[in-house]
Design a protein around this motif. Structure first.
Motif, PDB file in Angstrom:
ATOM      1  N   SER B 113      -0.471 -29.189   2.906  1.00 41.61           N
ATOM      2  CA  SER B 113       0.334 -28.073   3.488  1.00 41.61           C
ATOM      3  C   SER B 113       0.516 -27.908   5.084  1.00 41.61           C
ATOM      4  O   SER B 113       0.008 -28.521   5.738  1.00 41.61           O
ATOM      5  CB  SER B 113      -0.444 -26.747   2.953  1.00 41.61           C
ATOM      6  N   HIS B 114       1.287 -26.675   5.318  1.00 38.39           N
ATOM      7  CA  HIS B 114       1.394 -26.458   6.931  1.00 38.39           C
ATOM      8  C   HIS B 114       1.910 -27.535   7.703  1.00 38.39           C
ATOM      9  O   HIS B 114       1.670 -27.866   8.767  1.00 38.39           O
ATOM     10  CB  HIS B 114       0.144 -26.077   7.382  1.00 38.39           C
ATOM     11  N   ALA B 115       2.823 -28.355   7.004  1.00 37.58           N
ATOM     12  CA  ALA B 115       3.391 -29.460   7.736  1.00 37.58           C
ATOM     13  C   ALA B 115       4.628 -28.879   8.546  1.00 37.58           C
ATOM     14  O   ALA B 115       5.213 -28.097   8.353  1.00 37.58           O
ATOM     15  CB  ALA B 115       4.159 -30.396   6.749  1.00 37.58           C
ATOM     16  N   GLY B 116       4.904 -29.775   9.677  1.00 43.26           N
ATOM     17  CA  GLY B 116       5.873 -29.465  10.630  1.00 43.26           C
ATOM     18  C   GLY B 116       5.855 -28.227  11.565  1.00 43.26           C
ATOM     19  O   GLY B 116       4.491 -27.556  11.598  1.00 43.26           O
ATOM     20  N   LEU B 117       6.853 -27.716  12.129  1.00 41.96           N
ATOM     21  CA  LEU B 117       6.850 -26.833  13.157  1.00 41.96           C
ATOM     22  C   LEU B 117       6.632 -25.297  12.427  1.00 41.96           C
ATOM     23  O   LEU B 117       6.152 -24.424  13.191  1.00 41.96           O
ATOM     24  CB  LEU B 117       8.154 -26.440  13.815  1.00 41.96           C
ATOM     25  N   THR B 118       7.148 -25.247  11.133  1.00 44.59           N
ATOM     26  CA  THR B 118       6.856 -24.022  10.520  1.00 44.59           C
ATOM     27  C   THR B 118       5.424 -23.338  10.572  1.00 44.59           C
ATOM     28  O   THR B 118       5.396 -22.366   9.898  1.00 44.59           O
ATOM     29  CB  THR B 118       7.868 -24.021   9.320  1.00 44.59           C
ATOM     30  N   LEU B 119       4.546 -24.176  10.718  1.00 52.24           N
ATOM     31  CA  LEU B 119       3.152 -23.876  10.888  1.00 52.24           C
ATOM     32  C   LEU B 119       2.866 -22.733  11.755  1.00 52.24           C
ATOM     33  O   LEU B 119       2.224 -21.558  11.650  1.00 52.24           O
ATOM     34  CB  LEU B 119       2.210 -24.787  10.944  1.00 52.24           C
ATOM     35  N   VAL B 142       3.763 -43.228  -2.587  1.00 54.21           N
ATOM     36  CA  VAL B 142       4.984 -42.201  -2.613  1.00 54.21           C
ATOM     37  C   VAL B 142       4.648 -41.314  -1.795  1.00 54.21           C
ATOM     38  O   VAL B 142       3.778 -40.539  -1.459  1.00 54.21           O
ATOM     39  CB  VAL B 142       4.657 -42.044  -4.190  1.00 54.21           C
ATOM     40  N   VAL B 143       6.064 -40.778  -1.300  1.00 51.86           N
ATOM     41  CA  VAL B 143       5.962 -39.757  -0.154  1.00 51.86           C
ATOM     42  C   VAL B 143       7.099 -38.848  -0.711  1.00 51.86           C
ATOM     43  O   VAL B 143       8.128 -39.236  -0.746  1.00 51.86           O
ATOM     44  CB  VAL B 143       6.444 -40.212   1.290  1.00 51.86           C
ATOM     45  N   ILE B 144       6.654 -37.578  -1.072  1.00 58.32           N
ATOM     46  CA  ILE B 144       7.536 -36.514  -1.557  1.00 58.32           C
ATOM     47  C   ILE B 144       7.221 -35.111  -0.741  1.00 58.32           C
ATOM     48  O   ILE B 144       6.313 -34.899  -0.209  1.00 58.32           O
ATOM     49  CB  ILE B 144       6.910 -36.150  -3.080  1.00 58.32           C
ATOM     50  N   ASN B 145       8.654 -34.745  -0.297  1.00 63.80           N
ATOM     51  CA  ASN B 145       8.662 -33.544   0.611  1.00 63.80           C
ATOM     52  C   ASN B 145       9.651 -32.473  -0.024  1.00 63.80           C
ATOM     53  O   ASN B 145      10.739 -32.337   0.280  1.00 63.80           O
ATOM     54  CB  ASN B 145       9.048 -33.983   1.817  1.00 63.80           C
ATOM     55  N   PRO B 146       9.403 -31.658  -1.046  1.00 68.24           N
ATOM     56  CA  PRO B 146       9.905 -30.797  -1.961  1.00 68.24           C
ATOM     57  C   PRO B 146      10.468 -29.729  -0.876  1.00 68.24           C
ATOM     58  O   PRO B 146       9.947 -29.289  -0.009  1.00 68.24           O
ATOM     59  CB  PRO B 146       9.150 -30.341  -2.921  1.00 68.24           C
ATOM     60  N   HIS B 163       0.777 -43.130 -11.843  1.00 62.84           N
ATOM     61  CA  HIS B 163      -0.457 -43.751 -11.550  1.00 62.84           C
ATOM     62  C   HIS B 163      -0.176 -44.252 -10.333  1.00 62.84           C
ATOM     63  O   HIS B 163       0.471 -45.298  -9.981  1.00 62.84           O
ATOM     64  CB  HIS B 163      -0.766 -44.592 -12.649  1.00 62.84           C
ATOM     65  N   GLY B 164      -0.904 -43.933  -9.378  1.00 65.54           N
ATOM     66  CA  GLY B 164      -1.042 -44.436  -7.916  1.00 65.54           C
ATOM     67  C   GLY B 164      -1.117 -43.366  -6.762  1.00 65.54           C
ATOM     68  O   GLY B 164      -1.097 -42.025  -7.087  1.00 65.54           O
ATOM     69  N   PRO B 165      -1.112 -43.712  -5.605  1.00 61.30           N
ATOM     70  CA  PRO B 165      -1.474 -42.796  -4.601  1.00 61.30           C
ATOM     71  C   PRO B 165       0.116 -42.307  -4.272  1.00 61.30           C
ATOM     72  O   PRO B 165       1.034 -42.484  -4.069  1.00 61.30           O
ATOM     73  CB  PRO B 165      -1.763 -43.653  -3.495  1.00 61.30           C
ATOM     74  N   VAL B 166      -0.210 -40.858  -3.847  1.00 61.85           N
ATOM     75  CA  VAL B 166       1.050 -39.936  -3.536  1.00 61.85           C
ATOM     76  C   VAL B 166       0.843 -39.178  -2.551  1.00 61.85           C
ATOM     77  O   VAL B 166      -0.382 -38.643  -2.158  1.00 61.85           O
ATOM     78  CB  VAL B 166       1.458 -39.101  -4.655  1.00 61.85           C
ATOM     79  N   TYR B 167       1.634 -38.976  -1.516  1.00 59.95           N
ATOM     80  CA  TYR B 167       1.687 -38.085  -0.564  1.00 59.95           C
ATOM     81  C   TYR B 167       2.578 -36.931  -0.798  1.00 59.95           C
ATOM     82  O   TYR B 167       3.862 -37.014  -0.858  1.00 59.95           O
ATOM     83  CB  TYR B 167       1.805 -38.780   1.067  1.00 59.95           C
ATOM     84  N   LEU B 168       2.307 -35.579  -1.078  1.00 55.65           N
ATOM     85  CA  LEU B 168       3.112 -34.463  -1.399  1.00 55.65           C
ATOM     86  C   LEU B 168       2.956 -33.538  -0.147  1.00 55.65           C
ATOM     87  O   LEU B 168       1.815 -33.049   0.213  1.00 55.65           O
ATOM     88  CB  LEU B 168       2.356 -33.791  -2.412  1.00 55.65           C
ATOM     89  N   ARG B 169       3.910 -33.186   0.645  1.00 51.68           N
ATOM     90  CA  ARG B 169       4.004 -32.573   1.523  1.00 51.68           C
ATOM     91  C   ARG B 169       4.611 -31.117   1.586  1.00 51.68           C
ATOM     92  O   ARG B 169       5.869 -31.254   0.908  1.00 51.68           O
ATOM     93  CB  ARG B 169       4.886 -33.172   2.725  1.00 51.68           C
ATOM     94  N   PHE B 170       4.262 -29.942   1.829  1.00 58.73           N
ATOM     95  CA  PHE B 170       4.733 -28.838   1.884  1.00 58.73           C
ATOM     96  C   PHE B 170       4.411 -27.871   3.108  1.00 58.73           C
ATOM     97  O   PHE B 170       3.804 -28.412   4.017  1.00 58.73           O
ATOM     98  CB  PHE B 170       4.464 -28.188   0.281  1.00 58.73           C
ATOM     99  N   GLY B 171       4.837 -26.763   2.755  1.00 58.30           N
ATOM    100  CA  GLY B 171       4.679 -25.991   4.132  1.00 58.30           C
ATOM    101  C   GLY B 171       4.103 -24.223   3.758  1.00 58.30           C
ATOM    102  O   GLY B 171       3.904 -23.883   2.664  1.00 58.30           O
ATOM    103  N   ARG B 172       4.105 -23.545   5.017  1.00 56.95           N
ATOM    104  CA  ARG B 172       3.465 -22.365   5.146  1.00 56.95           C
ATOM    105  C   ARG B 172       4.583 -21.128   4.820  1.00 56.95           C
ATOM    106  O   ARG B 172       4.328 -20.389   4.092  1.00 56.95           O
ATOM    107  CB  ARG B 172       2.789 -22.055   6.303  1.00 56.95           C
ATOM    108  N   PRO B 173       5.764 -21.184   5.534  1.00 56.35           N
ATOM    109  CA  PRO B 173       6.653 -20.027   5.305  1.00 56.35           C
ATOM    110  C   PRO B 173       7.389 -19.953   4.070  1.00 56.35           C
ATOM    111  O   PRO B 173       7.398 -20.677   3.092  1.00 56.35           O
ATOM    112  CB  PRO B 173       7.707 -20.478   6.426  1.00 56.35           C
ATOM    113  N   SER B 174       7.721 -18.729   3.807  1.00 58.73           N
ATOM    114  CA  SER B 174       8.479 -18.503   2.508  1.00 58.73           C
ATOM    115  C   SER B 174       9.849 -18.712   2.950  1.00 58.73           C
ATOM    116  O   SER B 174      10.598 -18.372   3.735  1.00 58.73           O
ATOM    117  CB  SER B 174       8.418 -16.699   2.529  1.00 58.73           C
ATOM    118  N   VAL B 175      10.419 -19.550   1.927  1.00 59.95           N
ATOM    119  CA  VAL B 175      11.799 -19.741   1.953  1.00 59.95           C
ATOM    120  C   VAL B 175      12.497 -19.503   0.530  1.00 59.95           C
ATOM    121  O   VAL B 175      11.937 -19.311  -0.282  1.00 59.95           O
ATOM    122  CB  VAL B 175      12.129 -21.609   2.292  1.00 59.95           C
TER     123      VAL B 175
END
Lengths: 303, 319
Positions: B113-119, B142-146, B163-175
């Motif tokens: 969580s809290h990826a990027g500038l919008t933290l 696997v790299v996912i950024n919804p 089955h396998g390693p995944v990086y799931l990226r998300f953030g803090r602000p309301s969008v």
């Protein structure tokens, strides 16, 4: 008469236990000697690898795989349900790991000849990447194995699986911070199905641990973290290591993780490799190989 | 127009989508376990923790240990979801992920969580803009950024099945939450948001809504936009991108990440190999972030719809 018969039966059973133990022990001692030979030959063949720590941990590996560990070499599964699991954290001592796995039936002994060569399953440091039976995690970058062992121990608890998780660590490896994160977690969360062992040979690549970065009082440190700390005073005596590991097992399920401080000699079994850190990560040349092999005769057969 | 097609009734944070998805997984999949490094509330993992205390592991502030424990938990069939800020999920523990998870091919879901500038106000120490690059370089990761709450929730549920390693990226602000709640999430499958013929816009994460706004404005100016939401940066949906660029002959990529190593990089590499075309990048240009409100930061660092519009107009001239 009756008493005499009873006494005779008792004596008989004691004798049977002792002789079984001795046979077992003698068989394992022969395997240990062969593993020592394999280690030196393996690193010599590719002029690289880590003989020092490997030689020092032969008794630990033989004690574990030959006596203590509940495992099924012929039907290896990644999950190892209802089996004891072992994790090697100091992956550079792969020669002793590979030779042990081969001699206890995980893969053909002749495959030891491929160690560190192109397309081998016996990579310089252990990996799951090549599908080698017996390996459940990659290691080599130090300090990570205790965390992994804790995770596997937690999974066993969730699965109501009463078997035990073992791990081995170098003493120099304790300089990595992650070890202490893991040590704090294991005690704080009562991970009491875990038996860690430190290969306490007091040497690392650059020299004595006391000169590189003193480890301090390891017993006091792990006790302060909340572990049960036990000593294996002579980690190069097979019977003593078996006894030590079995003793450690008696502390399973008592609310604390268990740490064995296993005192070993780096390079044990090859005179010129002992008493120095120089053979931590160097391979012998042809002449040195011959000198080493003369001290450790073949027992169950060279690969 | 596009803004009519993609409206939303409420704004929600993507991290809450993760929390909701994890909660559902807790009920539906007994092998799912969750680990957190002292940020349970920030990661919205509280619901899972409350419903499944035996499957929740509070690790404390020890992210390296968390990654190792997660790797170990897979041995025995568990599916661990780790939770902490993106910075501490990647850069801080790169070697642990590399050896114990990626190289060992462990079934760990690294949820960040809290990826990027919008933290926002916490500043550059916490605003990682390099995480996509770090993770996509690892073989097999696997790299996912919804882009919004619904897509993050669907992605969270979906990765448990893989089955396998995944990086799931998300953030803090309301969008804006515009993805239909019932939209199926398919790893590696782009979502075509609009068909057009003049310019391709490919956006990921928080920049997707801004790209919709930009496309709407461009269409009002008579520029037809082929708009793609790339939620999976690796594996990249090459087919969707190549098909679009074959039609439009130019592309703009938009992301809340460094230009080096991000989505734009992956698209450029694909086009260089298979269909060279002019490309403009809406991304952070080799700079750290700083303290500020998320909106002020996105403006200052050029990650707004106006920047996407300008990039589209520029790339059209390069055709």
């Amino acid at each position: 008469m009756f008493l005499t018969k009873q006494f005779g039966l008792l004596l008989n059973s004691i004798f049977t236990v002792i002789s079984l133990k001795m046979t077992n022990s003698i068989g394992n001692k022969e395997i240990a000697q062969q593993i020592r030979r394999d280690i030196v030959r393996m690193v010599h063949a590719v002029s690289s690898g880590h003989p020092g720590g490997s030689l020092g941990c032969v008794e630990y590996f033989v004690a574990l795989y030959g006596s203590v560990l509940k495992h099924d070499a012929k039907n290896f599964t990644m999950d190892g349900k209802n089996e004891d699991l072992f994790f090697l954290s100091n992956g550079h001592i792969s020669p002793v790991y590979y030779s042990t796995l081969a001699h206890f039936g995980y893969f053909p002994v002749k495959e030891l000849a491929t160690f560190r060569k192109l397309n081998t399953r016996l990579q310089g440091h252990p990996t799951t990447h090549e599908g080698l039976p017996g390996i459940r995690i990659a290691s080599g970058s130090l300090g990570q194995g205790m965390s992994v062992a804790i995770g596997a121990a937690l999974a066993k608890k969730l699965n109501k699986d009463n078997s035990i998780v073992y791990s081995l660590h170098g003493d120099g490896e304790l300089q990595e911070g992650q070890i202490w994160e893991a040590a704090m977690y294991a005690a704080g969360n009562k991970v009491d199905n875990l038996i860690c062992t430190i290969d306490y040979n007091k040497r690392q690549i650059d020299g004595d641990t006391d000169n590189v970065l003193p480890l301090g009082d390891l017993r006091a440190k792990f006790e302060a973290f909340g572990w049960t700390v036990l000593d294996i005073k002579n980690g190069n005596d097979l019977d003593e290591v078996i006894k030590g590991l079995n003793h450690a097992k008696t502390f399973i399920g008592k609310g604390k993780p268990i740490m064995n401080l296993m005192h070993t000699e780096m390079g044990f079994g090859v005179d010129y490799m002992m008493g120095t850190h120089k053979w931590h990560g160097s391979a012998p040349n042809d002449e040195q190989l011959a000198k080493a092999l003369a001290q450790i005769p073949e027992t169950v057969g060279d690969y | 127009m596009l803004l009519n097609k993609y409206s939303f009734t409420e704004k929600k944070d993507t991290r809450s989508g993760f929390g909701a998805g994890l909660s559902e997984l807790g009920k539906s999949n007994p092998n799912v376990v969750a680990l957190c490094a002292d940020l349970t509330g920030s990661l919205k993992m509280d619901a899972f923790q409350k419903s499944h205390p035996e499957r929740f592991f509070q690790i404390g502030i020890a992210e390296a240990n968390m990654m190792g424990i997660a790797a170990g938990l897979t041995i025995g069939g568990k599916i661990p979801f780790t939770g902490t800020f993106a910075n501490f999920s990647t850069g801080r523990v790169y070697d642990q992920i590399r050896q114990s998870i990626a190289y060992s091919h462990k079934n760990v879901k690294i949820c960040a969580s809290h990826a990027g500038l919008t933290l926002g106000e916490d500043g550059a120490t916490h605003q990682i803009l390099e995480d996509i690059g770090l993770m996509k370089m690892l073989p097999g990761m696997v790299v996912i950024n919804p882009c919004d709450y619904n897509q993050t929730k669907a992605a969270t549920i979906s990765i448990a099945e893989y089955h396998g390693p995944v990086y799931l990226r998300f953030g803090r602000p309301s969008v804006g939450n515009f993805t239909p709640a019932d939209q199926k999430f398919v790893i590696g499958k782009a979502v075509q948001l609009n068909e057009g013929k003049d310019v391709t816009i490919i956006a990921t994460g928080h920049l997707v809504w801004k790209a919709i706004e930009a496309a709407d404005a461009l269409e009002k100016k008579g520029i037809s936009v082929d708009l793609i939401n790339i939620h999976t940066i690796k594996p990249l949906d090459e087919e969707a991108i190549l098909k679009s660029v074959a039609k439009t002959k130019c592309v703009v990529t938009a992301e809340e990440h460094q230009m080096n190593g991000g989505l734009g990089d992956s698209v450029a590499q694909l086009l260089a190999r298979k269909h060279p075309a002019p490309q403009e990048f809406v991304a952070v240009n080799d700079s750290f972030g700083e303290s500020g409100t998320p909106d002020d930061l996105m403006k200052k660092y050029g990650l707004e719809s106006v920047n996407i519009i300008a990039a589209a107009e520029k790339v059209l001239k390069r055709k």
